[in-house]
Design an enzyme around this catalytic site. Structure first.
Site, mmCIF file in Angstrom:
data_model
loop_
_atom_site.group_PDB
_atom_site.id
_atom_site.type_symbol
_atom_site.label_atom_id
_atom_site.label_comp_id
_atom_site.label_asym_id
_atom_site.label_seq_id
_atom_site.Cartn_x
_atom_site.Cartn_y
_atom_site.Cartn_z
ATOM 1 N N HIS A 74 0.802 -1.342 -0.059
ATOM 2 C CA HIS A 74 -0.054 0.042 0.150
ATOM 3 C C HIS A 74 0.850 1.265 0.118
ATOM 4 O O HIS A 74 0.718 1.961 -0.819
ATOM 5 C CB HIS A 74 -0.921 -0.104 1.233
ATOM 6 C CG HIS A 74 -1.851 1.053 1.245
ATOM 7 N ND1 HIS A 74 -3.401 0.634 1.137
ATOM 8 C CD2 HIS A 74 -1.605 2.348 1.736
ATOM 9 C CE1 HIS A 74 -3.973 1.940 1.123
ATOM 10 N NE2 HIS A 74 -2.990 2.849 1.843
ATOM 11 N N GLU A 75 1.881 1.369 1.031
ATOM 12 C CA GLU A 75 2.649 2.486 0.834
ATOM 13 C C GLU A 75 3.883 2.558 -0.178
ATOM 14 O O GLU A 75 3.875 3.837 -0.607
ATOM 15 C CB GLU A 75 3.106 2.584 2.398
ATOM 16 C CG GLU A 75 2.563 2.409 3.591
ATOM 17 C CD GLU A 75 1.446 3.558 3.685
ATOM 18 O OE1 GLU A 75 2.002 4.589 3.239
ATOM 19 O OE2 GLU A 75 0.464 3.320 4.100
ATOM 20 N N GLU A 123 -4.331 7.549 -2.054
ATOM 21 C CA GLU A 123 -4.951 6.294 -1.836
ATOM 22 C C GLU A 123 -5.358 5.699 -3.109
ATOM 23 O O GLU A 123 -4.966 4.247 -2.818
ATOM 24 C CB GLU A 123 -6.431 6.675 -1.049
ATOM 25 C CG GLU A 123 -7.154 5.594 -0.524
ATOM 26 C CD GLU A 123 -6.383 4.905 0.716
ATOM 27 O OE1 GLU A 123 -5.349 5.492 1.231
ATOM 28 O OE2 GLU A 123 -6.817 3.888 1.133
#
Lengths: 500, 500
Positions: free
Chosen positions: B266-267, B296
């Protein structure tokens, strides 16, 4: 709520400055300990931006006006607040002495010289650095002239004052002369005494994890607050951070666990100083601007007077056994002490022992004064360096890396810095004499790993005063003697010619 | 050298701001990853001081004058520079919309509510937080009114605009309605389909060191630049730093290695975005202010569309075996995928799966609009929360910690933030559809651990545009469709009702 007085407004400004400098300090810590290798450019921009902000705070006309008004109403202030105003004034004077154009040119020249210093070391050739260093020397000379005019001091003294407030080169030279007079004999004597008693080598390799655990146990015994501080590893030991978040580093040599431990002790001396300043001074100049000579003094006291003593070795030997899992003839008290007190004429400052260290400072002091006065040209510096080492130690360095390129200080513009090392040695020894008088059972306490008496004495006599006194003023008050080299000479004579 | 134009002077000011914000970001990273527990007070002062400096840059009359002059001469600027001026103007408008007194009161109220949020969780009682949260809600309402007036927007839209530039609540609600229409059936269908196929549990405990090595190998394959970035561990995954020094964190659960890995993925999505912005934009608003919804979206694309796919699982299974030393029936492709796609009606947002996640956002969006409009009082919030969960999931939380106290967002004043999660899901799915059309062999590449095609597509179509377009504008240009929920609905339907 009544309007804030000029003094209160000053405290507020310096509180803000303290917060910005704390951020700067963290950026530096991170750069040396955590930052990815490729990110130096980005970090450089962040540091430059913050330094500009800090300078703007000090150089603002508003701050100067507040200082004038606070000084005009000093009778309403407490003693420490008056000291605080003096410390504020000092920071402001140093900040505004240089014209902004000179600050910018110096910053640029230093950035260039720093990167060429690395390149010159890679090539092993001082000539790679020489033109850039020449530019730095010229700009530092300008800086010294501006500072000197502004502070009404001799130019070199003004540079020294930036690192060691309240100490002038004349005082430093008195110290130097006293040490020079005795040192050659002391070195000869110690080397002769140690001849034929070479310590047994430490065998084995020791992981950073194990060495760190040893350091942590020792630092905890000394009262280092791990809930408000860290110990990490970096290329060279240093202390950054602020009271309330102290970042100490050391360097772990896989083959020599004492090198990392003594580095950590050195930095712990400064960290305890930072933590020991009165809480209400912590974000004010009176709590912070004690100068490098005093800081070095407290660091050396832990590293040299405490850390290289029979009592300390007796205490840590079982800890070394526990953490490193070592045993055998190399790990006796006597052999460890023999290693820690080994005197040799090393040509490299950072490898030098306690006794020969001053020689390195003398050489650098002499050369930097010649450079700044123009008596020595930068192009001739490497040769002058080699001759000085030949004269003092009877040997020339094999190459420039072992010679004039060994320290980065000059390339980054730090002239007037080297004296603080030697001032620190004298301060440590003089404090140590008083400390031993006041705490008669000190050796026995150290032998048991109890440091509360020692740390309390430092808290009360040194830490608690912050920067309310200069180093010589503090020495006079605590030891009731002026700062001289006498205590250091007594200390090394006893340690190297009698004890061992 | 000709005098700098107003535009050039603006770039210079924003470059300085970028450096100060980079320093701030590092302070935050350090606070979450490295800082000793006791040092939060000191760090708070440093962060506050830097935030004040940053605000002062944006709010200065000089900056406003430069912006006016730059806008008056826009015809001389390149396209990206005009976008940059718009992004600068946006930052300045947001900064000066609130009176300084309101900024200070909000900062104080938030600090209080944040610490009471922790205390309320400790006591398991929302009433401990309620009065402080009430104060925050009132001040955020003021903030929204000021922002709305200044930006000529509905007050709530102004809050949303701060996090998701260019998206208004009407657009968000259209998306929400479309998702609401289909989601209950999709959740029911997926749960029914998965009934009786409970995945086998992963057994064993996995050290952070081993899990980290797995993450590093995966991130390297995706092109994360470890010479200009780090992966560390923190309580919750996040990305800080600047292009050129990216700091990614994740959290390692000893019992579930996929939680840490998917957090890191995700990061990494955001980190690659940061690194992929054109070099000359990096320190300018046009390169940075892309908004949370887009960020996001790129994070979710790696975590959900890529990370929870059969092809990705097929690639990492041998890596998991290698780094964690596991084997057996729980570690087959099928079982891993079953675990990663497990749908359950969790009452806690951060534990929710991809399919039920939107429900959590709907509940929060509805409640925060009611709070801000005054239709719901803060004292009634916990009960309203519990009723909403009952209505959506058929269950009430056991206590406030599992209910209204689970997220810190509102306590710290982040209203208008939650929608970005759902916007991100739709953005990810819509980009994913176009990406798959443009890169036909994508699954096969992922199966071989080759991500260069995927990353190049993102570089070219998304990263390279920085903030020159809003999220809806970018979607229109890249996917040739307006931003809707249609792609997301198609994506989850296929994934949860057909594939598995």
């Amino acid at each position: 709520m009544p309007a804030a007085t000029p003094y209160q407004q000053l405290e507020q400004e310096f509180r803000r400055l303290h917060a910005l400098r704390g951020a700067l300090s963290l950026l530096r810590w991170d750069a040396a300990v955590m930052m990815p290798r490729g990110s130096a450019d980005v970090r450089g921009e962040q540091i430059a931006a913050l330094e500009t902000e800090c300078h703007a705070v000090l150089a603002s006309p508003r701050l100067s006006r507040l200082l004038e008004r606070a000084r005009a109403n000093e009778q309403g202030l407490e003693g420490w607040q008056r000291s605080n105003v003096r410390a504020m004034q000092r920071q402001r004077d140093h900040a505004i002495a240089m014209p902004p154009s000179l600050i910018a040119r110096l910053a640029k020249a230093v950035a260039r010289a720093e990167s060429l210093w690395f390149e010159a070391r890679r090539q092993g050739d001082f000539r790679v650095l020489a033109p850039a260093l020449d530019e730095v020397v010229k700009l530092v000379r300008d800086r010294a002239a501006h500072l000197g005019r502004h502070l009404q001091m001799d130019p070199y003294d003004a540079l020294l004052d930036a690192f060691a407030p309240g100490i002038q080169s004349a005082e430093f030279e008195t110290l130097l002369t006293a040490i020079s007079w005795r040192l050659p004999q002391l070195i000869d004597g110690a080397i002769e005494r140690q001849a034929g008693r070479a310590p047994q080598p430490f065998e084995g390799r020791f992981t950073a994890t194990r060495q760190r655990a040893l350091c942590v146990e020792v630092m905890k015994a000394m009262g280092f607050p791990f809930d408000r501080g860290r110990l990490d590893e970096s290329e060279r030991p240093f202390t950054e951070g602020v009271p309330g978040d102290i970042r100490v580093t050391t360097h772990f040599d896989p083959a020599d666990p004492f090198s990392g431990l003594l580095g950590a002790l050195h930095e712990t001396g400064q960290a305890l100083y930072d933590q020991g300043v009165p809480a209400q001074w912590r974000d004010q100049p009176v709590g912070r601007d004690r100068g490098l000579a005093l800081e070095e003094g407290l660091s050396l006291l832990l590293e040299m007077q405490v850390g290289r003593s029979p009592a300390f070795v007796a205490w840590i030997r079982p800890l070394v056994e526990k953490h490193l899992g070592v045993t055998g003839p190399a790990w006796t008290d006597d052999n460890i002490l023999l290693r820690l007190l080994r005197v040799r004429r090393s040509l490299v400052r950072v490898d030098a022992d306690e006794l020969t260290y001053p020689v390195h400072i003398m050489v650098r002091y002499d050369l930097e004064r010649q450079l700044l006065s123009g008596r020595l040209r930068v192009v001739d510096l490497a040769e002058a360096w080699n001759e000085a080492m030949q004269a003092r130690f009877g040997r020339r360095p094999d190459d420039d890396v072992q010679g004039v390129l060994q320290d980065m200080h000059w390339a980054v513009g730090s002239f007037g810095y080297f004296p603080t090392y030697l001032l620190g040695s004298s301060i440590a020894a003089q404090l140590w004499e008083s400390l031993r008088e006041d705490c008669p059972g000190l050796d026995e306490s150290i032998r048991r790993g109890e440091f509360s008496g020692l740390v309390s004495w430092l808290r009360e006599n040194v830490h608690a005063r912050g920067a309310s006194l200069t180093a010589p003023g503090l020495l006079q008050e605590v030891t009731r003697k002026p700062l001289t080299a006498a205590a250091w000479l007594r200390y090394v004579e006893r340690k190297y010619l009698e004890t061992l």
